[in-house]
Design a protein around this motif. Sequence first.
Motif, PDB file in Angstrom:
ATOM      1  N   UNK A 119      14.174  12.198  36.550  1.00 30.00           N
ATOM      2  CA  UNK A 119      13.613  11.327  35.504  1.00 30.00           C
ATOM      3  C   UNK A 119      12.099  11.207  35.666  1.00 30.00           C
ATOM      4  N   UNK A 120      11.636  11.127  36.917  1.00 29.23           N
ATOM      5  CA  UNK A 120      10.201  11.018  37.165  1.00 29.23           C
ATOM      6  C   UNK A 120       9.473  12.271  36.680  1.00 29.23           C
ATOM      7  N   UNK A 121      10.114  13.420  36.839  1.00 27.10           N
ATOM      8  CA  UNK A 121       9.488  14.656  36.369  1.00 27.10           C
ATOM      9  C   UNK A 121       9.234  14.589  34.863  1.00 27.10           C
ATOM     10  N   UNK A 178      13.942  17.698  32.172  1.00 27.34           N
ATOM     11  CA  UNK A 178      14.163  16.493  32.968  1.00 27.34           C
ATOM     12  C   UNK A 178      15.466  15.809  32.569  1.00 27.34           C
ATOM     13  N   UNK A 179      15.682  15.658  31.265  1.00 29.91           N
ATOM     14  CA  UNK A 179      16.915  15.019  30.794  1.00 29.91           C
ATOM     15  C   UNK A 179      18.125  15.879  31.150  1.00 29.91           C
ATOM     16  N   UNK A 180      18.004  17.198  30.961  1.00 33.42           N
ATOM     17  CA  UNK A 180      19.093  18.126  31.273  1.00 33.42           C
ATOM     18  C   UNK A 180      19.503  17.998  32.736  1.00 33.42           C
ATOM     19  N   UNK A 181      18.524  18.010  33.649  1.00 31.75           N
ATOM     20  CA  UNK A 181      18.821  17.926  35.073  1.00 31.75           C
ATOM     21  C   UNK A 181      19.258  16.518  35.483  1.00 31.75           C
ATOM     22  N   UNK A 182      18.737  15.492  34.806  1.00 35.03           N
ATOM     23  CA  UNK A 182      19.148  14.119  35.120  1.00 35.03           C
ATOM     24  C   UNK A 182      20.627  13.927  34.842  1.00 35.03           C
ATOM     25  N   UNK A 183      21.089  14.491  33.747  1.00 32.38           N
ATOM     26  CA  UNK A 183      22.512  14.394  33.414  1.00 32.38           C
ATOM     27  C   UNK A 183      23.350  15.106  34.471  1.00 32.38           C
ATOM     28  N   UNK A 229      14.102  20.924  40.444  1.00 35.66           N
ATOM     29  CA  UNK A 229      14.921  21.758  39.558  1.00 35.66           C
ATOM     30  C   UNK A 229      14.341  21.853  38.143  1.00 35.66           C
ATOM     31  N   UNK A 230      14.007  20.746  37.473  1.00 34.30           N
ATOM     32  CA  UNK A 230      13.402  20.886  36.146  1.00 34.30           C
ATOM     33  C   UNK A 230      12.014  21.505  36.191  1.00 34.30           C
ATOM     34  N   UNK A 231      11.282  21.284  37.286  1.00 32.50           N
ATOM     35  CA  UNK A 231       9.974  21.904  37.460  1.00 32.50           C
ATOM     36  C   UNK A 231      10.101  23.425  37.442  1.00 32.50           C
ATOM     37  N   UNK A 232      11.031  23.948  38.247  1.00 33.10           N
ATOM     38  CA  UNK A 232      11.237  25.401  38.307  1.00 33.10           C
ATOM     39  C   UNK A 232      11.764  25.934  36.983  1.00 33.10           C
TER      40      UNK A 232
END
Length: 404
Positions: A289-291, A155-160, A342-345
Amino acid sequence: MSSGPDDSKTPSPPNQAGNRRPLYALLTANAISGFGNEMAVLAIPWFVLQTTGDVGYVGLTAFAMLVPYIIATFAGGSLVDRLGFRRMSVVGDIASGLTVALIPLLHVTIGLNLAALLALVFLGTLLDAPGITARQSMIPDIASTGRLPLERANSVFESILQFKNVLGPLAAGLLIATTSASLVLALNAVSFAVSALLIRFGVPSTPRGDEERIPGVHAAISRTLAGVRYIRRDTVLLGLAVMSMIGNMRIAPLFLVIMPVYADRVFDSAVGLGVALAAFGATALAGALAYGAFAPRVPRRVWYLVVNAASVVGFCVLVGLPGLVGATIAIGLVGIVSGAGRPFSATIRQERTPIELRGRVFGANLALIELASPLGVLIAGWLLASTDLRTTLDVFAAIGLAQV
């Protein structure tokens, strides 16, 4: 395909905090290099336009930026597994930084013709893509070291990534307006150097699994295709790849083809188009972020169905051809899905892929997803030319039902 991914693997809550400095170093490095790349996406076409004055050359340059990315994500996965994640990330950053730095350097010294420019842009993308795959491959082990749930790390990786997608072009536009495109490209080269240093000295080397070292062309091709074979054998990863391809086939033309036509015909405003697209970036960040905040406590099948249903609702709202406010809300719904998906996958892929195949599986998956973009653009363009805007939106809303 009506069912979502298997949720038999329930993430365990973290114990006390471990060593998270490597995770912070990885996230910072990826943010810096990604921010520089986003600036370059705007700066390179602008540089070409300002130095040549030829719009056709801009199109050729864009082609040279897109095609090698698909090639490198697929073929570079084997190189990632062979060299190791940290080493590939550092090598990719250094090589990409050099190609970017050469563009303004050659321009102000001996001169830079179109062929050389296209070659540098092609090489820069070709060398950057395996580095991106390598950094994604590091996340499971670094998250484990920091005792952070994999969902939250992704989640943090994709949020950035979503955050730099908003700030990068804005910063590039301001810098080009006040300085020059050459300076922006130089800053991009510096960002690669900083990223390489952070990864080299801030992230420990990840142990690699055993890999076949059989020489020969056929063996090399077999190793490269191992990622595709693994995805094909794993029904969850295969279903996830197909669903991601469908999602990308809908979202890519939404921004490149459909929304520009929508803005022109419905609310006749380029500013309105910018507002709607900005809503996508903001809600995609919120979705990522919600993820991280809620996914560890929500069954995966429920999460999958809810976010994909929201995407279908977004397209259905657009079918009604609402004005700016309605279109912005609809795009916002699609953004939430993109940001959360994206973070889910990534989390499921990381859990189901052995370490020795991580680079090839991640690279093959990314290449398959990216291949769907031009297909979606072609379909949208053909539908808009042969039917009308509402029918085009109907078709893309119907395609979205396949994901639910």
